[in-house]
Design an enzyme around this catalytic site. Structure first.
Site, PDB file in Angstrom:
ATOM      1  N   ASN A   9       0.882  -1.173   0.000  1.00 11.49           N
ATOM      2  CA  ASN A   9       0.000   0.000   0.000  1.00 11.49           C
ATOM      3  C   ASN A   9       0.917   1.221   0.000  1.00 11.49           C
ATOM      4  O   ASN A   9       1.471   1.572   1.036  1.00 11.49           O
ATOM      5  CB  ASN A   9      -0.904  -0.008   1.241  1.00 11.49           C
ATOM      6  CG  ASN A   9      -1.690   1.289   1.366  1.00 11.49           C
ATOM      7  OD1 ASN A   9      -1.798   2.059   0.410  1.00 11.49           O
ATOM      8  ND2 ASN A   9      -2.249   1.527   2.546  1.00 11.49           N
ATOM      9  N   LYS A  11       0.200   4.225  -0.327  1.00 11.93           N
ATOM     10  CA  LYS A  11      -0.431   5.449   0.206  1.00 11.93           C
ATOM     11  C   LYS A  11      -0.149   6.616  -0.735  1.00 11.93           C
ATOM     12  O   LYS A  11      -0.055   6.412  -1.948  1.00 11.93           O
ATOM     13  CB  LYS A  11       0.061   5.732   1.627  1.00 11.93           C
ATOM     14  CG  LYS A  11      -0.059   4.511   2.530  1.00 11.93           C
ATOM     15  CD  LYS A  11       0.057   4.858   3.982  1.00 11.93           C
ATOM     16  CE  LYS A  11       0.097   3.596   4.800  1.00 11.93           C
ATOM     17  NZ  LYS A  11      -0.180   3.802   6.189  1.00 11.93           N
ATOM     18  N   HIS A  94      -9.650   1.390   4.336  1.00 13.28           N
ATOM     19  CA  HIS A  94      -8.409   1.572   5.114  1.00 13.28           C
ATOM     20  C   HIS A  94      -8.699   2.531   6.267  1.00 13.28           C
ATOM     21  O   HIS A  94      -9.492   3.461   6.124  1.00 13.28           O
ATOM     22  CB  HIS A  94      -7.306   2.130   4.198  1.00 13.28           C
ATOM     23  CG  HIS A  94      -5.955   2.101   4.851  1.00 13.28           C
ATOM     24  ND1 HIS A  94      -5.564   3.047   5.781  1.00 13.28           N
ATOM     25  CD2 HIS A  94      -4.919   1.238   4.745  1.00 13.28           C
ATOM     26  CE1 HIS A  94      -4.339   2.754   6.200  1.00 13.28           C
ATOM     27  NE2 HIS A  94      -3.931   1.657   5.589  1.00 13.28           N
ATOM     28  N   GLU A  96      -7.178   4.940   7.375  1.00 15.02           N
ATOM     29  CA  GLU A  96      -6.954   6.362   7.066  1.00 15.02           C
ATOM     30  C   GLU A  96      -8.148   6.940   6.312  1.00 15.02           C
ATOM     31  O   GLU A  96      -8.495   8.107   6.481  1.00 15.02           O
ATOM     32  CB  GLU A  96      -5.636   6.513   6.275  1.00 15.02           C
ATOM     33  CG  GLU A  96      -4.434   6.289   7.188  1.00 15.02           C
ATOM     34  CD  GLU A  96      -3.198   5.739   6.504  1.00 15.02           C
ATOM     35  OE1 GLU A  96      -3.106   5.777   5.267  1.00 15.02           O
ATOM     36  OE2 GLU A  96      -2.309   5.245   7.236  1.00 15.02           O
ATOM     37  N   GLU A 166      -5.919  -4.805  10.230  1.00 13.04           N
ATOM     38  CA  GLU A 166      -4.913  -3.768  10.434  1.00 13.04           C
ATOM     39  C   GLU A 166      -5.223  -3.008  11.729  1.00 13.04           C
ATOM     40  O   GLU A 166      -6.017  -2.050  11.714  1.00 13.04           O
ATOM     41  CB  GLU A 166      -4.925  -2.781   9.259  1.00 13.04           C
ATOM     42  CG  GLU A 166      -4.556  -3.392   7.939  1.00 13.04           C
ATOM     43  CD  GLU A 166      -3.838  -2.388   7.036  1.00 13.04           C
ATOM     44  OE1 GLU A 166      -2.791  -2.758   6.497  1.00 13.04           O
ATOM     45  OE2 GLU A 166      -4.294  -1.240   6.906  1.00 13.04           O
ATOM     46  N   GLY A 172       1.991   2.276  10.701  1.00 10.32           N
ATOM     47  CA  GLY A 172       2.965   3.356  10.576  1.00 10.32           C
ATOM     48  C   GLY A 172       3.599   3.769  11.894  1.00 10.32           C
ATOM     49  O   GLY A 172       4.266   4.793  11.986  1.00 10.32           O
ATOM     50  N   SER A 211       2.878  -2.229  10.374  1.00 10.43           N
ATOM     51  CA  SER A 211       4.316  -2.297  10.635  1.00 10.43           C
ATOM     52  C   SER A 211       4.899  -3.684  10.390  1.00 10.43           C
ATOM     53  O   SER A 211       5.794  -4.125  11.125  1.00 10.43           O
ATOM     54  CB  SER A 211       4.635  -1.810  12.059  1.00 10.43           C
ATOM     55  OG  SER A 211       4.246  -0.454  12.208  1.00 10.43           O
TER      56      SER A 211
HETATM   57  C1  PEP Z   1      -1.011   0.260   5.920  1.00  2.71           C
HETATM   58  O1  PEP Z   1      -1.163   1.472   5.934  1.00  2.71           O
HETATM   59  O2  PEP Z   1      -1.794  -0.439   5.275  1.00  2.71           O
HETATM   60  C2  PEP Z   1       0.124  -0.304   6.662  1.00  2.71           C
HETATM   61  C3  PEP Z   1       0.085  -1.557   6.990  1.00  2.71           C
HETATM   62  O3  PEP Z   1       1.149   0.568   6.948  1.00  2.71           O
HETATM   63  P1  PEP Z   1       2.547   0.207   7.690  1.00  2.71           P
HETATM   64  O4  PEP Z   1       3.028  -1.102   7.139  1.00  2.71           O
HETATM   65  O5  PEP Z   1       3.445   1.353   7.360  1.00  2.71           O
HETATM   66  O6  PEP Z   1       2.232   0.116   9.148  1.00  2.71           O
END
Ligand code: PEP
Length: 248
Positions: A9, A11, A94, A96, A166, A172, A211
Site C-alpha cells: 500500500n 499510500k 483503510h 486512514e 490492520e 505506521g 508495521s
Molecule cells: C497500511 O497502511 O496499510 C500499513 C500496513 O502501513 P505500515 O506497514 O506502514 O504500518
C-alpha cells in the site's frame, strides 16, 4: 490451501521517477515468488503500472474506489475506470479513509459489492484503535466492520473477498501486533466468515497489516490464519518488500 498474498500500500507516496525504480526492482525480484504479490498505488500511477507490469508476476491495484458507477461525482474514480488500467485489486475501508474521509461500514460494504460485481479483488481493511483495544472492544469493532461487508455480498462470492486485519495502533507506528495477538483476531474474523459459509470461509484470505517488516514477517506469516500481508512503509523499499515476499 490458501495462496498467500503480499500487497504493498504505497499510500500517497511516489513520483514517476521513483516509481519506475521501485516497480522495476520488485518485478525483477519476483522470479521465484511462490505467493501472489501486488502493489496498490495512487490512482494517477495506474497507467504507469499497466505499462511496466503487464505480463509480469506483479499485480497492481488502487487504494479506494467510488461506490457510484459514473456521473456527477467530482474527484471520484469508478470501478470501470480502474479496469481500464488493468487493476486487479482495490483496498477498501483503510483506517486512514475511515478516519480522514468519514468512510462508514455501510459505505465500505457498498464499495465491496461494486468491486466484486466488477470481478476485481477487494482488500477490505478492518481494525481497532488503541483506545478500543484497551477498553476490550476489539472483537466487537472488527466484527461490526466485517459484518457490514458479509451482509452486503452473496455467500457465493465469499472466496473473492480478501480481508486485512490492520490494528490502527500498529499502522505506521513501528508497533506490530505479536503473532499471537494477530492470530487471535484473524481466528475471530474467520469464525465470523464461517457463519456465512463454512466451506468458503476456508478460502478467504485474511492479511495482517501494521508495521510488517522483514524482521517480523516470518513469524506473523507462520500463523495458521494469517494469509499474507498488507504492507505500508516497507513496500516503498525494494529490498524490504522482497524480503517480506520471501518470508511468505
Ligand atoms: C497500511 O497502511 O496499510 C500499513 C500496513 O502501513 P505500515 O506497514 O506502514 O504500518
Amino acid at each position: 490451501m490458501r495462496r498467500k498474498l503480499v500487497c504493498g500500500n504505497w499510500k500517497m507516496n511516489g513520483n514517476l521517477i521513483s516509481n519506475a525504480a521501485l516497480l522495476a526492482g520488485v518485478k525483477a525480484g519476483l522470479s521465484h515468488a511462490k505467493c501472489e504479490v501486488a502493489v496498490c498505488v495512487p490512482a494517477v500511477y495506474l497507467a504507469q503500472c499497466q505499462a511496466v507490469l503487464s505480463g509480469s508476476a506483479l499485480g497492481w491495484g488502487a487504494q479506494d474506489v467510488s461506490a457510484h458507477a459514473s456521473g456527477a461525482y467530482t474527484g471520484e474514480i469508478s470501478v470501470s475506470m480502474l479496469q481500464d488500467f488493468g487493476c486487479q485489486y482495490v483496498i477498501l475501508g483503510h483506517s486512514e479513509r475511515r478516519a480522514y474521509h468519514d468512510e462508514t461500514d455501510a459505505l465500505v460494504a457498498l464499495k465491496t459489492q461494486r468491486v466484486i460485481q466488477a470481478g476485481l479483488t477487494p482488500i477490505v481493511c478492518v481494525g481497532e484503535t488503541l483506545a478500543e483495544r484497551e477498553s476490550g472492544q476489539t472483537q466487537a469493532v472488527v466484527s461490526a466492520q466485517l459484518d457490514a461487508v458479509l451482509t452486503a455480498i452473496d455467500a457465493a462470492d465469499l472466496a473473492k473477498l480478501v480481508v486485512a486485519y490492520e490494528p490502527v495502533w500498529a499502522i505506521g507506528t513501528g508497533k506490530t501486533a505479536t503473532p499471537e495477538i494477530a492470530q487471535d483476531v484473524h481466528a475471530i474474523l474467520r469464525a465470523k466468515i464461517m457463519q456465512k459459509n463454512v466451506e468458503l470461509a476456508q478460502a478467504v484470505r485474511i492479511l495482517y497489516g501494521g508495521s510488517m517488516k522483514p524482521d517480523n514477517a516470518r513469524e506473523l506469516l507462520a500463523m495458521p490464519d494469517i494469509d499474507g500481508g498488507l504492507i505500508g512503509g516497507a513496500a516503498l523499499n525494494v529490498a524490504d518488500f522482497l524480503a517480506i515476499v520471501q518470508s511468505a
